[in-house]
Scaffold this motif. Structure first.
Motif, PDB file in Angstrom:
ATOM      1  N   ARG A   1       0.829  -1.210   0.000  1.00  0.00           N
ATOM      2  CA  ARG A   1       0.000   0.000   0.000  1.00  0.00           C
ATOM      3  C   ARG A   1       0.863   1.259   0.000  1.00  0.00           C
ATOM      4  NH1 ARG A   1      -5.001   1.148  -1.578  1.00  0.00           N
ATOM      5  NH2 ARG A   1      -5.509  -0.944  -0.858  1.00  0.00           N
ATOM      6  N   PHE A   2       1.927   1.288   0.812  1.00  0.00           N
ATOM      7  CA  PHE A   2       2.810   2.455   0.814  1.00  0.00           C
ATOM      8  C   PHE A   2       3.479   2.621  -0.549  1.00  0.00           C
ATOM      9  CE2 PHE A   2       3.157   1.968   5.634  1.00  0.00           C
ATOM     10  CZ  PHE A   2       2.382   3.086   5.897  1.00  0.00           C
ATOM     11  N   ALA A   3       3.872   1.517  -1.166  1.00  0.00           N
ATOM     12  CA  ALA A   3       4.501   1.591  -2.491  1.00  0.00           C
ATOM     13  C   ALA A   3       3.513   2.099  -3.540  1.00  0.00           C
ATOM     14  CB  ALA A   3       5.047   0.225  -2.891  1.00  0.00           C
ATOM     15  N   ALA A   4       2.265   1.648  -3.458  1.00  0.00           N
ATOM     16  CA  ALA A   4       1.269   2.026  -4.467  1.00  0.00           C
ATOM     17  C   ALA A   4       0.734   3.438  -4.258  1.00  0.00           C
ATOM     18  CB  ALA A   4       0.105   1.030  -4.434  1.00  0.00           C
ATOM     19  N   ASP A   5       0.468   3.814  -2.997  1.00  0.00           N
ATOM     20  CA  ASP A   5      -0.209   5.077  -2.717  1.00  0.00           C
ATOM     21  C   ASP A   5       0.691   6.161  -2.143  1.00  0.00           C
ATOM     22  OD1 ASP A   5      -2.465   3.713  -3.498  1.00  0.00           O
ATOM     23  OD2 ASP A   5      -3.344   3.586  -1.485  1.00  0.00           O
ATOM     24  N   GLY A   6       1.882   5.793  -1.674  1.00  0.00           N
ATOM     25  CA  GLY A   6       2.717   6.760  -0.972  1.00  0.00           C
ATOM     26  C   GLY A   6       2.279   6.855   0.478  1.00  0.00           C
ATOM     27  N   TYR A   7       3.118   7.460   1.284  1.00  0.00           N
ATOM     28  CA  TYR A   7       2.847   7.530   2.723  1.00  0.00           C
ATOM     29  C   TYR A   7       1.599   8.348   3.025  1.00  0.00           C
ATOM     30  CZ  TYR A   7       3.271   8.615   7.635  1.00  0.00           C
ATOM     31  OH  TYR A   7       3.009   8.757   8.960  1.00  0.00           O
ATOM     32  N   GLU A   8       1.473   9.519   2.440  1.00  0.00           N
ATOM     33  CA  GLU A   8       0.383  10.421   2.777  1.00  0.00           C
ATOM     34  C   GLU A   8      -0.985   9.840   2.436  1.00  0.00           C
ATOM     35  OE1 GLU A   8       0.655  13.094   4.620  1.00  0.00           O
ATOM     36  OE2 GLU A   8       2.828  12.914   4.688  1.00  0.00           O
ATOM     37  N   ARG A   9      -1.114   9.175   1.308  1.00  0.00           N
ATOM     38  CA  ARG A   9      -2.420   8.672   0.865  1.00  0.00           C
ATOM     39  C   ARG A   9      -2.765   7.295   1.418  1.00  0.00           C
ATOM     40  NH1 ARG A   9      -0.909  10.093  -4.665  1.00  0.00           N
ATOM     41  NH2 ARG A   9      -1.160   7.882  -4.995  1.00  0.00           N
ATOM     42  N   ALA A  10      -1.789   6.540   1.849  1.00  0.00           N
ATOM     43  CA  ALA A  10      -2.074   5.226   2.427  1.00  0.00           C
ATOM     44  C   ALA A  10      -2.809   5.412   3.754  1.00  0.00           C
ATOM     45  CB  ALA A  10      -0.782   4.448   2.644  1.00  0.00           C
ATOM     46  N   THR A  11      -3.808   4.584   3.994  1.00  0.00           N
ATOM     47  CA  THR A  11      -4.556   4.682   5.247  1.00  0.00           C
ATOM     48  C   THR A  11      -4.492   3.352   6.000  1.00  0.00           C
ATOM     49  OG1 THR A  11      -6.659   3.929   4.304  1.00  0.00           O
ATOM     50  CG2 THR A  11      -6.194   6.315   4.193  1.00  0.00           C
ATOM     51  N   ILE A  12      -4.661   3.452   7.313  1.00  0.00           N
ATOM     52  CA  ILE A  12      -4.709   2.250   8.149  1.00  0.00           C
ATOM     53  C   ILE A  12      -5.865   1.361   7.707  1.00  0.00           C
ATOM     54  CG2 ILE A  12      -5.170   1.412  10.502  1.00  0.00           C
ATOM     55  CD1 ILE A  12      -2.332   2.484  10.187  1.00  0.00           C
ATOM     56  N   ARG A  13      -7.009   1.954   7.396  1.00  0.00           N
ATOM     57  CA  ARG A  13      -8.172   1.170   6.962  1.00  0.00           C
ATOM     58  C   ARG A  13      -7.874   0.387   5.684  1.00  0.00           C
ATOM     59  NH1 ARG A  13     -12.662   2.066   9.849  1.00  0.00           N
ATOM     60  NH2 ARG A  13     -12.872   4.023  10.953  1.00  0.00           N
ATOM     61  N   ALA A  14      -7.232   1.045   4.722  1.00  0.00           N
ATOM     62  CA  ALA A  14      -6.918   0.364   3.453  1.00  0.00           C
ATOM     63  C   ALA A  14      -5.912  -0.760   3.682  1.00  0.00           C
ATOM     64  CB  ALA A  14      -6.385   1.363   2.438  1.00  0.00           C
ATOM     65  N   ILE A  15      -4.923  -0.516   4.516  1.00  0.00           N
ATOM     66  CA  ILE A  15      -3.917  -1.544   4.811  1.00  0.00           C
ATOM     67  C   ILE A  15      -4.578  -2.733   5.515  1.00  0.00           C
ATOM     68  CG2 ILE A  15      -1.862  -2.049   6.198  1.00  0.00           C
ATOM     69  CD1 ILE A  15      -1.036   0.952   5.522  1.00  0.00           C
ATOM     70  N   ALA A  16      -5.442  -2.432   6.482  1.00  0.00           N
ATOM     71  CA  ALA A  16      -6.146  -3.501   7.192  1.00  0.00           C
ATOM     72  C   ALA A  16      -7.030  -4.300   6.232  1.00  0.00           C
ATOM     73  CB  ALA A  16      -6.986  -2.914   8.322  1.00  0.00           C
ATOM     74  N   ALA A  17      -7.721  -3.619   5.324  1.00  0.00           N
ATOM     75  CA  ALA A  17      -8.559  -4.323   4.344  1.00  0.00           C
ATOM     76  C   ALA A  17      -7.707  -5.227   3.464  1.00  0.00           C
ATOM     77  CB  ALA A  17      -9.339  -3.320   3.494  1.00  0.00           C
ATOM     78  N   ASP A  18      -6.550  -4.731   3.040  1.00  0.00           N
ATOM     79  CA  ASP A  18      -5.644  -5.540   2.222  1.00  0.00           C
ATOM     80  C   ASP A  18      -5.170  -6.786   2.975  1.00  0.00           C
ATOM     81  OD1 ASP A  18      -5.899  -3.581   0.257  1.00  0.00           O
ATOM     82  OD2 ASP A  18      -3.914  -2.704   0.626  1.00  0.00           O
ATOM     83  N   ALA A  19      -4.962  -6.625   4.286  1.00  0.00           N
ATOM     84  CA  ALA A  19      -4.503  -7.747   5.118  1.00  0.00           C
ATOM     85  C   ALA A  19      -5.667  -8.608   5.614  1.00  0.00           C
ATOM     86  CB  ALA A  19      -3.710  -7.219   6.314  1.00  0.00           C
ATOM     87  N   GLN A  20      -6.863  -8.191   5.302  1.00  0.00           N
ATOM     88  CA  GLN A  20      -8.085  -8.905   5.710  1.00  0.00           C
ATOM     89  C   GLN A  20      -8.194  -9.033   7.228  1.00  0.00           C
ATOM     90  OE1 GLN A  20      -8.078 -12.516   3.397  1.00  0.00           O
ATOM     91  NE2 GLN A  20      -8.458 -11.403   1.490  1.00  0.00           N
ATOM     92  N   ILE A  21      -7.945  -7.908   7.888  1.00  0.00           N
ATOM     93  CA  ILE A  21      -8.077  -7.862   9.347  1.00  0.00           C
ATOM     94  C   ILE A  21      -8.783  -6.566   9.732  1.00  0.00           C
ATOM     95  CG2 ILE A  21      -6.001  -9.242   9.794  1.00  0.00           C
ATOM     96  CD1 ILE A  21      -4.663  -6.518  10.522  1.00  0.00           C
ATOM     97  N   ASP A  22      -9.157  -6.477  10.969  1.00  0.00           N
ATOM     98  CA  ASP A  22      -9.781  -5.268  11.492  1.00  0.00           C
ATOM     99  C   ASP A  22      -8.711  -4.189  11.686  1.00  0.00           C
ATOM    100  OD1 ASP A  22     -10.709  -3.615  14.110  1.00  0.00           O
ATOM    101  OD2 ASP A  22     -12.446  -4.330  12.951  1.00  0.00           O
ATOM    102  N   PRO A  23      -9.019  -2.920  11.371  1.00  0.00           N
ATOM    103  CA  PRO A  23      -8.024  -1.842  11.562  1.00  0.00           C
ATOM    104  C   PRO A  23      -7.483  -1.738  12.985  1.00  0.00           C
ATOM    105  CG  PRO A  23      -9.859  -1.049  10.242  1.00  0.00           C
ATOM    106  CD  PRO A  23     -10.240  -2.418  10.729  1.00  0.00           C
TER     107      PRO A  23
END
Length: 193
Positions: free
Chosen positions: A27-49
């Protein structure tokens, strides 16, 4: 009779952490630090934020744990000794200006202990190894590298984080003119007695 213990299973928390880090890197590679969100990362990992926050405390802490950092230091053995300071200042300015992940790590390091530790490790390991290559007294290598890091990190902090107007308004060539002699002295100067 020998009894063999059953193979140990990886703990679920280890698998969860690995999934979070894998998702965060992508997610950081695709969106950069500023645009990456905890919610998006959690969704990608299939876990709760909340699990991301449990393990890493904050977006900055997660970023510091997930991101791979290479200062991409030049081979100092091929640099004329009188130009070491100039070459390093130019290199670091190019890295800071061309890589938002280093700026994000510096920003995170100013408030997050995990990120600060990561920054210390990066500079201690990579910069010290580079300084050692040009034949400095081994007993002074870490000290010289630390002095260089203090100057480079201070420059980056005032130019890219605090955005101090005189530092932002100064051209890279002017900064090289001002800072290179200091780095040169740190790298090759006679230590104080």
């Amino acid at each position: 009779m020998t009894s063999s213990a059953p193979p140990t299973q990886p703990r679920r928390s280890d698998a969860t952490r690995a999934a979070i880090l894998r998702a965060a890197r992508e997610r950081f590679a695709a969106d950069g630090y500023e645009r990456a969100t905890i919610r998006a990362i959690a969704a990608d990992a299939q876990i709760d934020p909340s699990m991301v926050m449990r393990y890493y405390g904050s977006k900055e802490g997660l970023f510091a744990a997930a991101a791979e950092f290479d200062l991409r230091l030049p081979d100092l053995t091929s640099v004329p000794p009188a130009r070491l300071g100039e070459v390093l200042v130019r290199h670091f300015l190019a890295r800071w200006e061309g890589d938002e992940t280093l700026v994000a790590l510096l920003r995170a390091a100013s408030t997050n202990p995990g990120a600060a530790e990561r920054m210390r490790g990066i500079f201690a390991n990579q910069l010290t190894a580079a300084v050692a290559t040009f034949g400095t007294d081994p007993t002074l290598t870490a000290r010289r590298a630390g002095l260089v890091a203090s100057q480079v990190l201070g420059l980056a902090f005032t130019r890219y984080i605090v955005r101090l107007p005189p530092m932002v308004d100064t051209t890279p060539d002017e900064l090289v003119s001002w800072v290179a002699p200091t780095l040169q002295r740190y790298l090759t100067g006679t230590p104080p007695s």
